[in-house]
Design a protein around this motif. Structure first.
Motif, PDB file in Angstrom:
ATOM      1  N   ILE A 251       6.833   7.445  -4.536  1.00  0.00           N
ATOM      2  CA  ILE A 251       6.061   8.222  -3.467  1.00  0.00           C
ATOM      3  C   ILE A 251       5.118   7.020  -2.671  1.00  0.00           C
ATOM      4  N   ASN A 252       5.315   7.438  -1.201  1.00  0.00           N
ATOM      5  CA  ASN A 252       4.444   6.717  -0.301  1.00  0.00           C
ATOM      6  C   ASN A 252       3.904   7.415   0.657  1.00  0.00           C
ATOM      7  N   THR A 253       2.432   7.635   0.560  1.00  0.00           N
ATOM      8  CA  THR A 253       1.818   8.595   1.508  1.00  0.00           C
ATOM      9  C   THR A 253       0.964   7.870   2.589  1.00  0.00           C
ATOM     10  N   HIS A 254       1.053   6.432   2.545  1.00  0.00           N
ATOM     11  CA  HIS A 254       0.505   5.421   3.462  1.00  0.00           C
ATOM     12  C   HIS A 254       1.324   5.265   4.571  1.00  0.00           C
ATOM     13  N   ASP A 255       0.544   5.351   5.824  1.00  0.00           N
ATOM     14  CA  ASP A 255       1.128   5.373   7.232  1.00  0.00           C
ATOM     15  C   ASP A 255       1.361   4.133   7.575  1.00  0.00           C
ATOM     16  N   LYS A 256       2.618   3.766   7.987  1.00  0.00           N
ATOM     17  CA  LYS A 256       2.698   2.290   8.404  1.00  0.00           C
ATOM     18  C   LYS A 256       2.562   2.013   9.621  1.00  0.00           C
TER      19      LYS A 256
ATOM     20  N   LYS B 229       0.873  -1.322   0.106  1.00  0.00           N
ATOM     21  CA  LYS B 229       0.059  -0.058  -0.110  1.00  0.00           C
ATOM     22  C   LYS B 229       0.900   1.166  -0.089  1.00  0.00           C
ATOM     23  N   ASN B 230       0.549   2.382  -0.869  1.00  0.00           N
ATOM     24  CA  ASN B 230       1.480   3.396  -0.887  1.00  0.00           C
ATOM     25  C   ASN B 230       0.513   4.692  -1.202  1.00  0.00           C
ATOM     26  N   VAL B 231      -0.723   4.679  -0.754  1.00  0.00           N
ATOM     27  CA  VAL B 231      -1.798   5.803  -0.838  1.00  0.00           C
ATOM     28  C   VAL B 231      -2.476   5.755   0.577  1.00  0.00           C
ATOM     29  N   GLY B 232      -2.487   6.952   1.054  1.00  0.00           N
ATOM     30  CA  GLY B 232      -3.022   7.197   2.354  1.00  0.00           C
ATOM     31  C   GLY B 232      -3.061   8.385   2.649  1.00  0.00           C
TER      32      GLY B 232
ATOM     33  N   GLN C 156      -5.771   1.354  -2.190  1.00  0.00           N
ATOM     34  CA  GLN C 156      -4.716   2.228  -1.634  1.00  0.00           C
ATOM     35  C   GLN C 156      -3.155   1.824  -2.173  1.00  0.00           C
ATOM     36  N   LYS C 157      -3.296   1.548  -3.598  1.00  0.00           N
ATOM     37  CA  LYS C 157      -2.011   0.882  -4.221  1.00  0.00           C
ATOM     38  C   LYS C 157      -2.042   1.698  -5.580  1.00  0.00           C
ATOM     39  N   CYS C 158      -1.015   2.308  -5.819  1.00  0.00           N
ATOM     40  CA  CYS C 158      -0.955   3.154  -7.108  1.00  0.00           C
ATOM     41  C   CYS C 158       0.291   2.691  -7.756  1.00  0.00           C
ATOM     42  N   PRO C 159       0.298   2.250  -9.117  1.00  0.00           N
ATOM     43  CA  PRO C 159       1.590   1.635  -9.686  1.00  0.00           C
ATOM     44  C   PRO C 159       2.356   3.203  -9.933  1.00  0.00           C
ATOM     45  N   ALA C 160       1.747   4.158 -10.293  1.00  0.00           N
ATOM     46  CA  ALA C 160       2.252   5.268 -10.596  1.00  0.00           C
ATOM     47  C   ALA C 160       3.144   5.901  -9.084  1.00  0.00           C
ATOM     48  N   ASN C 161       2.592   5.804  -8.179  1.00  0.00           N
ATOM     49  CA  ASN C 161       3.457   6.335  -7.122  1.00  0.00           C
ATOM     50  C   ASN C 161       4.564   5.205  -6.730  1.00  0.00           C
TER      51      ASN C 161
END
Length: 77
Positions: free
Chosen positions: A72-77, A3-6, A62-67
Motif C-alpha cells: 500500500i502506498n498513499t504517498h503522492d510522488k 515514504k508510503n503514508v500520505g 510517513q513510513k509504515c512497515p505494514a503498508n
C-alpha cells in the motif's frame, strides 16, 4: 524505506494517534474508566497506548512497515 503514508491516511494517523495516546494515558492515570478491570484492563490500556504511538510515528515519518508489506502506498510522488 521509501515514504508510503500520505494524504488522508497521514491526516487520520496524526489525528487518531494523539487521541489514542491521550485516552490511554487518561485510563492509566485513572481519569477514565473503560469498564475493564485487572489484567485485561491493563492489556487493553497498553494496546491503546501502543497503537496511538505507532500512528503518531508512522504519520510523522510517513513510513509504515505494514503498508510496505501489504504493498500500500498513499504517498503522492
Amino acid at each position: 524505506m521509501e515514504k508510503n503514508v500520505g494524504g488522508l491516511d497521514r491526516t487520520a494517523r496524526l489525528v487518531l494517534g494523539p487521541l489514542l495516546v491521550a485516552v490511554g494515558v487518561a485510563v492509566a492515570a485513572g481519569y477514565l474508566d473503560i469498564g475493564l478491570a485487572g489484567t485485561i484492563g491493563l492489556v487493553v490500556t497498553a494496546l491503546i497506548l501502543v497503537a496511538g504511538v505507532i500512528f503518531v510515528v508512522t504519520g510523522t515519518t510517513q513510513k509504515c512497515p505494514a503498508n510496505q508489506v501489504a504493498g500500500i502506498n498513499t504517498h503522492d510522488k
